[in-house]
Design a protein around this motif. Structure first.
Motif, PDB file in Angstrom:
ATOM      1  N   ASP A  38      14.849 -28.177  26.830  1.00  0.00           N
ATOM      2  CA  ASP A  38      14.545 -29.284  25.929  1.00  0.00           C
ATOM      3  C   ASP A  38      13.036 -29.541  26.024  1.00  0.00           C
ATOM      4  OD1 ASP A  38      14.105 -31.790  24.839  1.00  0.00           O
ATOM      5  OD2 ASP A  38      15.510 -32.840  26.146  1.00  0.00           O
ATOM      6  N   THR A  39      12.278 -29.021  25.051  1.00  0.00           N
ATOM      7  CA  THR A  39      10.814 -29.135  25.169  1.00  0.00           C
ATOM      8  C   THR A  39      10.324 -30.562  24.907  1.00  0.00           C
ATOM      9  OG1 THR A  39      10.411 -28.508  22.867  1.00  0.00           O
ATOM     10  CG2 THR A  39      10.450 -26.731  24.503  1.00  0.00           C
ATOM     11  N   GLY A  40      11.123 -31.345  24.161  1.00  0.00           N
ATOM     12  CA  GLY A  40      10.748 -32.752  23.952  1.00  0.00           C
ATOM     13  C   GLY A  40      10.640 -33.469  25.291  1.00  0.00           C
ATOM     14  N   ALA A  41      11.521 -33.112  26.223  1.00  0.00           N
ATOM     15  CA  ALA A  41      11.490 -33.738  27.557  1.00  0.00           C
ATOM     16  C   ALA A  41      10.143 -33.468  28.228  1.00  0.00           C
ATOM     17  CB  ALA A  41      12.631 -33.197  28.419  1.00  0.00           C
ATOM     18  N   MET A  42       9.575 -32.288  27.973  1.00  0.00           N
ATOM     19  CA  MET A  42       8.297 -31.946  28.607  1.00  0.00           C
ATOM     20  C   MET A  42       7.163 -32.821  28.046  1.00  0.00           C
ATOM     21  SD  MET A  42       8.905 -27.810  28.666  1.00  0.00           S
ATOM     22  CE  MET A  42       7.520 -27.338  29.697  1.00  0.00           C
ATOM     23  N   TYR A  43       7.149 -33.011  26.710  1.00  0.00           N
ATOM     24  CA  TYR A  43       6.128 -33.896  26.112  1.00  0.00           C
ATOM     25  C   TYR A  43       6.343 -35.337  26.594  1.00  0.00           C
ATOM     26  CZ  TYR A  43       4.604 -29.973  23.367  1.00  0.00           C
ATOM     27  OH  TYR A  43       4.090 -28.744  23.013  1.00  0.00           O
ATOM     28  N   ARG A  44       7.608 -35.721  26.753  1.00  0.00           N
ATOM     29  CA  ARG A  44       7.904 -37.052  27.277  1.00  0.00           C
ATOM     30  C   ARG A  44       7.428 -37.183  28.729  1.00  0.00           C
ATOM     31  NH1 ARG A  44      11.826 -40.111  24.472  1.00  0.00           N
ATOM     32  NH2 ARG A  44      12.345 -39.106  22.512  1.00  0.00           N
ATOM     33  N   THR A  47       3.832 -37.812  28.812  1.00  0.00           N
ATOM     34  CA  THR A  47       3.598 -39.196  28.369  1.00  0.00           C
ATOM     35  C   THR A  47       3.855 -40.183  29.506  1.00  0.00           C
ATOM     36  OG1 THR A  47       4.308 -38.520  26.178  1.00  0.00           O
ATOM     37  CG2 THR A  47       4.212 -40.889  26.593  1.00  0.00           C
ATOM     38  N   LEU A  48       4.928 -39.941  30.258  1.00  0.00           N
ATOM     39  CA  LEU A  48       5.220 -40.812  31.400  1.00  0.00           C
ATOM     40  C   LEU A  48       4.093 -40.726  32.427  1.00  0.00           C
ATOM     41  CD1 LEU A  48       7.215 -42.724  32.838  1.00  0.00           C
ATOM     42  CD2 LEU A  48       8.234 -40.694  33.899  1.00  0.00           C
ATOM     43  N   GLU A  65      -9.518 -38.173  27.164  1.00  0.00           N
ATOM     44  CA  GLU A  65     -10.328 -37.385  28.103  1.00  0.00           C
ATOM     45  C   GLU A  65      -9.735 -37.429  29.498  1.00  0.00           C
ATOM     46  OE1 GLU A  65     -12.467 -35.273  26.973  1.00  0.00           O
ATOM     47  OE2 GLU A  65     -11.989 -36.122  25.017  1.00  0.00           O
ATOM     48  N   ALA A  66      -9.291 -38.624  29.917  1.00  0.00           N
ATOM     49  CA  ALA A  66      -8.712 -38.768  31.261  1.00  0.00           C
ATOM     50  C   ALA A  66      -7.440 -37.931  31.376  1.00  0.00           C
ATOM     51  CB  ALA A  66      -8.409 -40.232  31.551  1.00  0.00           C
ATOM     52  N   LEU A  67      -6.632 -37.958  30.320  1.00  0.00           N
ATOM     53  CA  LEU A  67      -5.387 -37.172  30.371  1.00  0.00           C
ATOM     54  C   LEU A  67      -5.701 -35.675  30.416  1.00  0.00           C
ATOM     55  CD1 LEU A  67      -2.322 -36.835  30.358  1.00  0.00           C
ATOM     56  CD2 LEU A  67      -2.357 -37.039  27.869  1.00  0.00           C
ATOM     57  N   LYS A  68      -6.605 -35.237  29.585  1.00  0.00           N
ATOM     58  CA  LYS A  68      -6.951 -33.803  29.560  1.00  0.00           C
ATOM     59  C   LYS A  68      -7.435 -33.353  30.937  1.00  0.00           C
ATOM     60  CE  LYS A  68      -8.566 -33.891  24.821  1.00  0.00           C
ATOM     61  NZ  LYS A  68      -9.794 -33.895  24.008  1.00  0.00           N
ATOM     62  N   GLN A 102       7.675 -44.574  22.089  1.00  0.00           N
ATOM     63  CA  GLN A 102       6.648 -45.146  21.216  1.00  0.00           C
ATOM     64  C   GLN A 102       5.269 -44.522  21.427  1.00  0.00           C
ATOM     65  OE1 GLN A 102       7.370 -49.165  22.272  1.00  0.00           O
ATOM     66  NE2 GLN A 102       8.561 -49.602  20.423  1.00  0.00           N
ATOM     67  N   ARG A 103       5.078 -43.800  22.518  1.00  0.00           N
ATOM     68  CA  ARG A 103       3.747 -43.257  22.817  1.00  0.00           C
ATOM     69  C   ARG A 103       3.665 -41.724  22.768  1.00  0.00           C
ATOM     70  NH1 ARG A 103       4.882 -47.736  25.759  1.00  0.00           N
ATOM     71  NH2 ARG A 103       3.270 -49.344  25.857  1.00  0.00           N
ATOM     72  N   VAL A 104       4.833 -41.087  22.755  1.00  0.00           N
ATOM     73  CA  VAL A 104       4.839 -39.632  22.943  1.00  0.00           C
ATOM     74  C   VAL A 104       4.123 -38.870  21.829  1.00  0.00           C
ATOM     75  CG1 VAL A 104       7.201 -39.385  22.010  1.00  0.00           C
ATOM     76  CG2 VAL A 104       6.311 -37.640  23.523  1.00  0.00           C
ATOM     77  N   SER A 105       4.145 -39.385  20.596  1.00  0.00           N
ATOM     78  CA  SER A 105       3.508 -38.643  19.505  1.00  0.00           C
ATOM     79  C   SER A 105       2.008 -38.475  19.742  1.00  0.00           C
ATOM     80  CB  SER A 105       3.726 -39.340  18.168  1.00  0.00           C
ATOM     81  OG  SER A 105       5.080 -39.291  17.835  1.00  0.00           O
ATOM     82  N   LYS A 106       1.393 -39.481  20.372  1.00  0.00           N
ATOM     83  CA  LYS A 106      -0.054 -39.394  20.641  1.00  0.00           C
ATOM     84  C   LYS A 106      -0.356 -38.287  21.645  1.00  0.00           C
ATOM     85  CE  LYS A 106      -1.226 -44.077  19.565  1.00  0.00           C
ATOM     86  NZ  LYS A 106      -1.366 -45.431  20.056  1.00  0.00           N
ATOM     87  N   VAL A 107       0.512 -38.156  22.615  1.00  0.00           N
ATOM     88  CA  VAL A 107       0.323 -37.126  23.643  1.00  0.00           C
ATOM     89  C   VAL A 107       0.610 -35.740  23.053  1.00  0.00           C
ATOM     90  CG1 VAL A 107       1.254 -36.286  25.841  1.00  0.00           C
ATOM     91  CG2 VAL A 107       0.802 -38.727  25.526  1.00  0.00           C
TER      92      VAL A 107
END
Ligand code: DC
Length: 231
Positions: A38-44, A47-48, A65-68, A102-107
């Protein structure tokens, strides 16, 4: 003479949020005795990680930048029960709530995040014998998958399903809120610059607005058989 060995195939399942991709992909993998991812879980999970490291400010702007810069510190894997493990901690319960949704799309819109996760997904599936679901599996991760399925359903039906799922987990949400989040994610997923959600050319479309889980599985199994999977 020995029968020819049947090579396990690769099955890519893409589509909008809450179309039941994961349920279908999991059931299909079980029937075929394939691996399920489930690749959505990886993007989630990423995000977490961003949430826990306070890379989102109070108005939900992401410090990209901090996340990258921190991506090398994000280690994701799946348990034997297909639950997401983030840096050695089982986070399956935490990644499914509205806070992450609510935040995962940005990531997921960040090229650096996608490059990292796509490479990990390709490594997981390099032997075939896998059912992977997401948004870009048939277009980017496995463009040569033997079977590509694109799942869709009417937004109100999807929102009802998602509402039931969230309520069963004790979240206090209403239908309008869930529908709005879903439509917002559809919009972001289909319009982002990096690997937007779109149908691959050689895809089988499955609209499950009026189908039961058993009916969908039967259809998908037929397609898999036609593409050489041994059922
Ligand atoms: O399938 P899901 O709702 O759990 O996915 C969560 C988010 O991750 C979704 O808004 C889109 C994004 N995603 C993506 O961009 N690419 C994928 N392969 C899987 C999910």
């Amino acid at each position: 003479m020995k029968p020819a060995r049947v090579k396990p195939i690769t099955i890519a399942i893409d589509g909008y949020s809450s179309t039941g991709k994961s349920t279908m992909a999991r059931a299909l993998a079980k029937k075929l005795n394939y691996k399920y991812i489930d690749t959505g879980a990886m993007y989630r999970g990423v995000t977490l990680f961003a949430l826990e490291n306070e890379f989102f400010n109070e108005v939900n702007t992401l410090n990209e930048e901090a996340l990258k810069a921190s991506l090398p510190k994000v280690e994701l894997r799946f348990s034997d029960q297909n639950e997401l493990i983030l840096n050695a901690r089982n986070v399956e319960g935490r990644i499914r709530g509205m806070e992450v949704s609510q935040r995962v799309s940005k990531v997921a819109a960040l090229a650096e995040v996608r490059t990292k996760l796509v490479a990990e997904q390709q490594a997981m599936g390099k032997e075939g014998g896998i059912v992977m679901d997401g948004r870009d599996i048939g277009t980017v991760v496995f463009p040569r998958a033997e079977l590509k399925i694109f799942m869709t359903a009417h937004p109100t039906i999807r929102a009802k399903r998602r509402l039931a799922e969230l309520q069963s987990r004790g979240e206090e949400v209403n239908f309008e809120e869930v529908l709005e989040n879903l439509e917002q994610r559809d919009h972001l997923d289909t319009t982002r610059a990096e690997s937007p959600l779109k149908q691959a050319e050689d895809v089988q479309v499955l609209d499950n607005s009026d189908l039961t889980e058993a009916e969908q599985l039967e259809i998908a199994l037929d397609w898999a058989k036609q593409r050489g999977a041994k059922v």
